[in-house]
Design a protein around this motif. Structure first.
Motif, PDB file in Angstrom:
ATOM      1  N   LEU A 135       0.811  -1.217   0.000  1.00  0.00           N
ATOM      2  CA  LEU A 135       0.000   0.000   0.000  1.00  0.00           C
ATOM      3  C   LEU A 135       0.846   1.270   0.000  1.00  0.00           C
ATOM      4  N   VAL A 136       2.078   1.170   0.475  1.00  0.00           N
ATOM      5  CA  VAL A 136       2.958   2.335   0.540  1.00  0.00           C
ATOM      6  C   VAL A 136       3.665   2.466  -0.805  1.00  0.00           C
ATOM      7  N   THR A 137       3.037   3.194  -1.692  1.00  0.00           N
ATOM      8  CA  THR A 137       3.606   3.415  -3.017  1.00  0.00           C
ATOM      9  C   THR A 137       4.211   4.814  -3.077  1.00  0.00           C
ATOM     10  N   TYR A 140       1.458   7.409  -3.315  1.00  0.00           N
ATOM     11  CA  TYR A 140       0.779   7.705  -2.052  1.00  0.00           C
ATOM     12  C   TYR A 140       1.632   8.620  -1.183  1.00  0.00           C
ATOM     13  N   GLU A 143       1.640  12.121  -2.465  1.00  0.00           N
ATOM     14  CA  GLU A 143       0.392  12.800  -2.117  1.00  0.00           C
ATOM     15  C   GLU A 143       0.443  13.330  -0.682  1.00  0.00           C
ATOM     16  N   ILE A 144       0.981  12.537   0.233  1.00  0.00           N
ATOM     17  CA  ILE A 144       1.115  12.985   1.629  1.00  0.00           C
ATOM     18  C   ILE A 144       2.052  14.185   1.712  1.00  0.00           C
TER      19      ILE A 144
END
Length: 197
Positions: A135-137, A140, A143-144
């Motif tokens: 999930l940690v792409t 991502y 985006e954070i």
């Protein structure tokens, strides 16, 4: 609004557009060899957290100072008339000035604390190896980082506007002159001349 339109239409004419592109490239670069670059990534994020913490602390201290002034028995509602340069001095206007300043500095504090939140999340997630957690792409994490950066920028702009509006207490002329000087200064700092790619 002009700056926001420039960032969207001609991003490389502003510092923010260039920084946005740099952040887009930074995350995958750090994640590629995270074993070797983890200290660099964590230190860079820590420095951003320290900047947001300083600005959040400044904003909330200004709010606390204005709150204590308003609640004191000193009588801030009847300022010394000698220091005013034009402008209304009624109780409603004075209350409006302080309420506006409190709102601006409170919003600045909120933006900076949310920026710290996202940066702390990024600080933890960037060091997780990609093969462990799918999930940690990089997308991502970008985006954070982008959310944290935008909140930091908005918080800084609110703080700059609030500092100029502090002079509104002494009258509209000083506030107007300060805002004009602030816009000219920020234009020179934000705009990159001759970089129209």
């Amino acid at each position: 609004m002009w700056l926001w339109q420039k960032i969207l239409t001609q991003p490389y004419t502003t510092i923010f557009g260039i920084d946005m592109d740099g952040r887009r490239l930074w995350v995958p670069t750090m994640m590629k060899d995270i074993d070797k670059k983890s200290i660099v990534a964590v230190q860079a994020i820590r420095n951003m957290i320290m900047g947001s913490t300083l600005m959040a602390t400044t904003s909330i201290l200004l709010c606390a100072g204005m709150g204590s002034l308003l609640s004191s028995t000193y009588g801030v509602k009847k300022p010394i008339n000698d220091y005013f340069i034009l402008g209304a001095q009624g109780e409603f206007v004075v209350a409006l000035k302080y309420a506006s300043l409190l709102a601006i500095f409170s919003l600045s504090f909120l933006c900076h604390t949310q920026s710290i939140r996202f940066l702390n999340q990024l600080n933890i997630l960037i060091c997780i190896p990609q093969d462990v957690m799918s999930l940690v792409t990089p997308a991502y994490l970008r985006e954070i980082l982008e959310k944290a950066s935008i909140l930091y920028i908005v918080g800084n702009r609110l703080c700059c506007a609030g500092l100029s509006l502090l002079l509104w207490i002494f009258g509209p002329v000083l506030a107007f002159l300060s805002l004009v000087a602030m816009v000219a200064l920020l234009y020179n700092l934000d705009y990159v001349a001759g970089n129209d790619r």
